[in-house]
Design a protein around this motif. Structure first.
Motif, short mmCIF file in Angstrom:
data_model
loop_
_atom_site.label_atom_id
_atom_site.label_comp_id
_atom_site.label_asym_id
_atom_site.label_seq_id
_atom_site.Cartn_x
_atom_site.Cartn_y
_atom_site.Cartn_z
N GLN A 66 0.84 -1.20 0.00
CA GLN A 66 0.00 0.00 0.00
C GLN A 66 0.88 1.26 0.00
O GLN A 66 2.00 1.26 0.52
N SER A 67 0.36 2.34 -0.57
CA SER A 67 1.12 3.60 -0.60
C SER A 67 1.44 4.08 0.81
O SER A 67 2.45 4.75 1.03
N PRO B 188 -5.45 -0.57 -3.88
CA PRO B 188 -4.44 0.46 -3.58
C PRO B 188 -5.07 1.74 -3.03
O PRO B 188 -6.17 2.13 -3.42
#
Length: 317
Positions: free
Chosen positions: A29-30, A99
């Motif tokens: 994940q960011s 995401p």
């Protein structure tokens, strides 16, 4: 740890074929989690073999291995006790995370620290990944904080009695523990009960985004329960009693509880009687469909007058 630390705690039992996708959907994940704990509940497949390379790749990830299967609710209880973050996400090992969810959820948590949880929308897919549709909260079309009153009026009173975004819910850990975590007596509805109790006490943050894709697996914990209408009615009865108990009567309005229980019981009995058309088969005529339902008429009448009793069975997933 900082105020908005995030722990991800994922139980796994024999979901090796989905694990790589599940782990990568969380770890890349960011905004990655501050800690990512996987508990393998004595899997008999190659789950542990699949997990080991990820432990080297992601330093925030660790593995707990059980020698004897404890079931999903016991596994989650152990995982939550291990977590150290202020917020906790409890994903299933066979679901898919999208995401950007953690980044947006943690930003909303920072903006509304009073929220007891942050949730997003959910899509349903089959084992092969084919999509069956998306659902969120119909009245909420932008990121927001809903206080307890708004949560009751615009979510609980507006959505179906079975509606749940538990697969896309990040809990504030102290609020989760405050309502007793996942109640074993509620089986597959235990996470949904916790969400409703937390929301009515602290309010919720909501993101109108596809956060998680849930696999509709015939052997899953929740599906095994839904396939047995009496078991669902038992859970409804226990949940109703718990909502009206001394512990929760100050949180759940009695009028809402009775309306919820009545509506949910009706839907369970109706769905049992109507049945489901086999996928990929042309739908028969109205007369044929109703003729096929005749053998279910007497069992349906029995269900109509059944008000639930007993205790939950196995909680393995």
């Amino acid at each position: 740890m900082s105020e908005c630390t995030l722990s991800v705690a994922m139980p796994n039992y024999n979901h090796g074929r989905f694990l790589a996708e599940a782990v990568l959907g969380i770890a890349t994940q960011s905004r990655p989690p501050d800690e990512f704990i996987v508990l393998d509940d004595a899997s008999t497949d190659n789950s542990v073999e699949i997990l080991l390379p990820f432990l080297e790749r992601f330093p925030f990830m660790r593995l707990i291995r059980l020698e004897r299967n404890q079931g999903v609710l016991a596994a989650i209880e152990r995982l939550v006790a291990e977590c150290r973050g202020r917020y906790v996400f409890l994903p299933a090992a066979d679901d898919v995370r999208l995401p950007g969810f953690f980044e947006r959820a943690m930003a909303l948590a920072e903006r509304y620290p009073q929220a007891g949880l942050i949730c997003g929308g959910v899509s349903l897919i089959d084992e092969a990944g084919r999509n069956f549709g998306y659902f969120g909260v119909r009245k909420w079309n932008e990121p927001l904080y809903a206080d307890p009153k708004r949560f009751l009026e615009e979510y609980l009173m507006a959505e179906a009695p079975s509606h749940s975004l538990s697969a896309a819910t990040i809990y504030r850990r102290d609020a989760f523990l405050e309502v007793g975590g996942l109640r074993p007596e509620l089986g597959s509805w235990s996470d949904t009960f916790a969400i409703r109790a937390i929301g009515l006490k602290h309010g919720v943050g909501y993101l109108p985004m596809e956060a998680v894709r849930v696999r509709m697996m015939a052997e899953s914990f929740s599906h095994q329960t839904v396939a047995e209408p009496k078991k669902v009615l038992d859970i409804i009865a226990r949940a109703e009693r718990l909502m009206l108990s001394d512990e929760f009567r100050g949180i759940f309005p009695a009028a809402y509880v009775r309306r919820w229980a009545r509506s949910y019981r009706y839907r369970v009995v109706r769905d049992f009687f109507l049945g489901a058309d086999p996928p990929g088969v042309p739908r028969p005529s109205f007369l044929v469909r109703n003729f096929r339902r005749l053998p279910r008429l007497l069992p349906t009448l029995r269900l109509w007058f059944y008000r639930g009793q007993g205790t939950t069975g196995s909680t393995d997933r």
